[in-house]
Design a protein around this motif. Structure first.
Motif, PDB file in Angstrom:
ATOM      1  N   HIS A 130      47.615  18.333  32.941  1.00 18.77           N
ATOM      2  CA  HIS A 130      48.888  18.491  33.663  1.00 18.77           C
ATOM      3  C   HIS A 130      49.702  17.216  33.543  1.00 18.77           C
ATOM      4  N   ALA A 173      54.335  26.551  26.472  1.00 21.19           N
ATOM      5  CA  ALA A 173      53.302  27.484  26.967  1.00 21.19           C
ATOM      6  C   ALA A 173      52.115  26.694  27.514  1.00 21.19           C
ATOM      7  N   ARG A 176      52.937  25.309  30.945  1.00 20.68           N
ATOM      8  CA  ARG A 176      52.809  26.364  31.985  1.00 20.68           C
ATOM      9  C   ARG A 176      51.320  26.590  32.301  1.00 20.68           C
ATOM     10  N   ARG A 177      50.512  26.654  31.261  1.00 21.24           N
ATOM     11  CA  ARG A 177      49.081  26.919  31.439  1.00 21.24           C
ATOM     12  C   ARG A 177      48.440  25.855  32.324  1.00 21.24           C
ATOM     13  N   ASP A 181      55.637  22.960  36.517  1.00 17.58           N
ATOM     14  CA  ASP A 181      56.792  23.793  36.843  1.00 17.58           C
ATOM     15  C   ASP A 181      57.894  23.477  35.834  1.00 17.58           C
ATOM     16  N   VAL A 182      58.031  24.338  34.833  1.00 24.77           N
ATOM     17  CA  VAL A 182      58.962  24.040  33.735  1.00 24.77           C
ATOM     18  C   VAL A 182      60.408  24.464  34.049  1.00 24.77           C
ATOM     19  N   GLN A 183      60.607  25.113  35.199  1.00 26.78           N
ATOM     20  CA  GLN A 183      61.949  25.619  35.528  1.00 26.78           C
ATOM     21  C   GLN A 183      63.008  24.527  35.555  1.00 26.78           C
TER      22      GLN A 183
END
Ligand SMILES: N[C@@H](CCC(=O)N[C@@H](CS)C(=O)NCC(=O)O)C(=O)O
Length: 215
Positions: A130, A173, A176-177, A181-183
């Protein structure tokens, strides 16, 4: 004609990059699954193909070649059209900068070998991956913004799909995995959407591979 064989794994982001490049360049290939879940990458058979014991390995033109960056550049030099690198020198350097940010500064910290050194439990390993994914996405958001100011366009570098997009999308990807928080990374998401709307993108996704985990 010699067979082209991709030794890879559906869930591997580096294999995803190469599957996608082969599809964009219209190169027919057979897929040979190296099951990372069963540690097949460390078998003597696979180590003979790639001494560092990782996927992907592409057997092409009678050679076994590992490392996706080397594979992309070999494909580009031997099968130049359609191009995955721009002609203009600085745009080309920007593509390589995005590629290396993913390949050298993010992805190495989410593979099995890195996890083994990070700690024994799954939570520690996830936190480790992360960290590098989050830091990497912050860097890529800034870098893609800078490149957009220089080159415009809807893709990572300008208005054509390049190697930069093919490295970026699997890494988003990955982020995200590992719970990033990619937003908040609006430029990253816009480039991902543009790249995923291109013709061969869907077929290369892990979900669409024969070895994808059953839902
Ligand atoms: N830089 C390499 C990365 C290769 C790599 O890390 N592959 C991962 C899967 S995405 C792997 O084989 N991991 C197995 C392991 O760490 O034992 C490339 O671009 O090909």
């Amino acid at each position: 004609m010699e067979r082209t064989v991709l030794y890879g794994f559906g869930q591997s982001s580096a294999s995803w990059r190469v599957r996608w490049a082969l599809a964009v360049k219209g190169i027919a290939f057979e897929l040979a699954v190296v099951d990372l879940g069963k540690d097949a990458q460390r078998s003597a058979e696979h180590l003979a193909r790639n001494p560092i014991g990782r996927v992907p390995v592409l057997v092409i033109d009678g050679h076994a070649l590992a490392e996706s960056v080397a594979i992309f550049e070999y494909l580009e030099e031997t099968r130049p059209a359609p191009a995955l690198y721009p002609h203009e020198a600085f745009a080309r350097a920007r593509v390589r900068q995005v590629v290396e940010t993913v390949n050298a500064a993010i992805q190495p910290f989410q593979n099995t070998r890195a996890f083994e050194r990070a700690g024994a439990d799954a939570a520690t390993q996830k936190a480790y991956a992360h960290h590098f994914n989050e830091q990497g996405m912050v860097a890529l958001e800034g870098l893609l913004g800078e490149i957009a100011r220089e080159h415009g366009g809807r893709f990572a570098v300008g208005d054509a799909l390049t190697a930069a997009d093919l490295f970026l999308v699997p890494q988003v990807a990955g982020a995200r995995r590992f719970g990033v928080d990619v937003q908040r990374f609006s430029r990253v998401l816009a480039v991902e959407a543009a790249a995923m709307a291109t013709a061969q993108a869907a077929d290369a996704r892990p979900e669409n591979q024969a070895d994808a985990p059953k839902k």
